[in-house]
Design an enzyme around this catalytic site. Sequence first.
Site, PDB file in Angstrom:
ATOM      1  CD  GLU A 154      -3.038   3.863  -6.441  1.00  0.00           C
ATOM      2  OE1 GLU A 154      -3.333   5.061  -6.395  1.00  0.00           O
ATOM      3  OE2 GLU A 154      -2.409   3.291  -5.528  1.00  0.00           O
ATOM      4  CB  SER A 159      -0.876   0.049   1.253  1.00  0.00           C
ATOM      5  OG  SER A 159      -1.568  -1.147   1.436  1.00  0.00           O
ATOM      6  CG  HIS A 189      -2.246  -0.369  -4.087  1.00  0.00           C
ATOM      7  ND1 HIS A 189      -2.669   0.910  -3.843  1.00  0.00           N
ATOM      8  CD2 HIS A 189      -2.495  -1.058  -2.948  1.00  0.00           C
ATOM      9  CE1 HIS A 189      -3.152   0.982  -2.613  1.00  0.00           C
ATOM     10  NE2 HIS A 189      -3.057  -0.198  -2.057  1.00  0.00           N
ATOM     11  CG  ASN A 223      -3.587   4.106   0.308  1.00  0.00           C
ATOM     12  OD1 ASN A 223      -4.803   4.276   0.308  1.00  0.00           O
ATOM     13  ND2 ASN A 223      -3.046   2.905   0.387  1.00  0.00           N
TER      14      ASN A 223
END
Length: 699
Positions: free
Chosen positions: A440, A407, A428, A478
């Site tokens: 991602e 992450s 991701h 994130n």
Amino acid sequence: MATVSIENRGNIALVLVDNPPVNALSHSVREGLSNAMKACSNDDTIDAVVIACQGRTFIAGADIKEFATGPKAPHLPEVVQEIEDMQKPVVAAIHGTALGGGLEVALSCHYRVALESAKIGLPEVKLGILPGAGGTQRFPRIAGVENALDAILSGRHVKAKQALGWGALDELVADDLVEAAIAFAKGAISKGPRRTGAMEIDSSKYDQAFFDAFRKSIARRTRGYFAPEKCIQCIEAAVRLPLKEGLAFERAAIGECFVHPQSRALQHMFFAERQVSRIPGIGKETPRREIKKVGIIGAGTMGGGIAMNFANVGIPVTLLEIEQAALDKGLAVVRKNYERSAAKGKLSGDDVEKRMGLFNGTVSYDDLSDCDLIIEAVFETMDIKKKVFTSLDAVAKDGAILASNTSYLNIDEIAAVTKRPTDVLGLHFFSPANVMRLLEIVRADATAPDVLATCVDMAKAIGKVGVVAGVCPGFIGNRMLSPYGREASLCVIEGAKPEEVDAAMYGFGMAMGPLTVSDMAGLDIGYLNRKGMDRASYETKATDWYDRLVESGRKGLKVGAGVYDYDEGSRTPKPSAEVMAIIEEESARLGVERKPKTADEIIERCMLALINEGAKILGEGMAYRASDIDVVYVNGYGFPPYRGGPMHYADSLGLKNVYEKICSFADEFGPRWWEPAPLLKELAEAGQSFADYDKKQVG
Ligand code: 3HC
Ligand code: NAI
């Protein structure tokens, strides 16, 4: 070459549309169809007409690119009326997808023949508009009011067999579509035209209560959207009014949709999702690697879900765990997920077994040696990831792609432990990985173009929207989440109640409020991360009260207590007096005078933090386009599609306004978190938008 041509097949005119890639109803097609109808009417040797399309599909709708400028005459409603008014029978021959204006053309034909593999649909609602060329009036007439509400309000593609059952198609064929449609047209000559618009709806069944019940049934799904209500009103008009008046009602309603900002936002999303696969330096000529077998390391929350994506498209998966018990647990969760889908009727029992049959569990790295792509989803610790990649490097075959689902961690650092950093990248996935559309694709420094190209295609093949990101902590999504969460939390310390912050963001259209999300994710995760960080590197005002919650055992939803209280077995957050007391103590300790906050203030703080970080990501080249960031936020973070993602939303506010407000926040709260992104400053000062920036990007 003309986009619409006529071939005479004996006494049948075959009108062929040829406007690649999807035969959209551009001006030349509308004009061509109109001219073709006139020519066929005037040609005494012609007794019936077939409208068919070249290429991969029947007409897939209006040309969305023309929406920005407004289409030129002849307009589609006039063209479809011309087709319906033909005195000679007109038959549509449908292959691929007849969507939107394409289906409206087909509905204005007197009969419809389709390939069994074809699909029909009225997806306009997804673009913030409604079927505006008679679709809301003709579809309920031919397919029934309930089916029209289903199709028009969901925008879904309806399979030919179901559409036949609804009466929207007349005949299905396995192949030789055009010949079948010509034969059908010959048979229709004696019957003459059968006009959809002339069909009657038995209005007695469809009273106010019927439509109100329908409204209630879709209220959650359509919360915040403008177009769905307009669609329902049009279908009500179809029940109530004669065709001509219903069409006028539809015309006015689509006009309202077109001028509403939501239609621009949703059309932006349509093109944004199609832009993501345009990667600088990668083209059709870039070689791809074959992915026939996939390995997944770690069968926890993410690994199992990631694996399901591949099994769902028939790709065998080897799932590796540290020990047999963890493997058995992971596989049992996968089976349970499939069985749940089967119980809902989405899969057959056979499908469940077929998919489970594609799983091969192991605790030995040697079993990964024949995999073409291996994705690691083990604990989020650099040391463990490095060990895993070292082991992988030893067993993976030459040319295998090695991916990490990390992450936040640095993919370059992970790649560096292997002898093949060109084969390494980040993939991701988002939780639940078998459901969430976003992926991602993290391009590391050394990632080879063919590895990236293969993964971009792979994302599409497993039904994901794959957005390429650069290596930075948290990548696109994130990384942006962090300032967003910080501001939400600071609003609480400054005086808002948690439920007020959540209500403000939910009201803005977010799928969930930020504090509810924190409880779902588990407050202990951030807590543990912070333990390994320098306190000077984050905003302790925003996190200390969270730490106190965790230290008092309130780790979030999983333990029934976090920012909110939860009744046993319930996921519904309830305000907590205990938490409020902790918050008030923290505000006092920090010397912050608590003042009430309006929803607008909360939204502004959270959104501008998100936008400013997005602009930094863009300026640093960590995303190729602002619209890629929008795709990430809409598909991975519950951002309302009808606002077009954070960057489009910023454009709608005006970048000058956004920049000035961020500068004023820097004055008010200090520059530490509010220094405007250099790119934002540059665009604002030049009077430009993120959309202008995107236009200059490669691809
Ligand atoms: N107008 C303009 N361009 C369109 C288009 C349209 N209606 N539909 C697709 N395209 C373009 C895409 O932008 C893409 O262009 P690119 O290659 O330059 O990126 C190209 O066609 C291929 O599209 P996809 O990548 O989406 O191809 P797929 O094979 O995956 O999907 C499809 C094909 C199912 C037809 C899908 O493109 C689609 O769903 N299109 C939109 C359909 C739609 O929404 N129709 C309604 C339009 S509104 C309308 O008709 C109003 C009327 O009621 C008045
Ligand atoms: P998890 O704790 O649920 O699962 C990790 C699994 O990996 C466990 O089953 C564990 O037994 C196994 N494992 C640990 N070391 C291993 C090794 N050396 N070899 C084989 N298996 C090993 O963790 P989760 O949530 O699935 O996260 C995995 C990764 O995905 C992390 O990097 C995380 O940051 C990332 N991620 C997590 C998301 C989430 O929402 N949970 C979302 C996106 C990414």
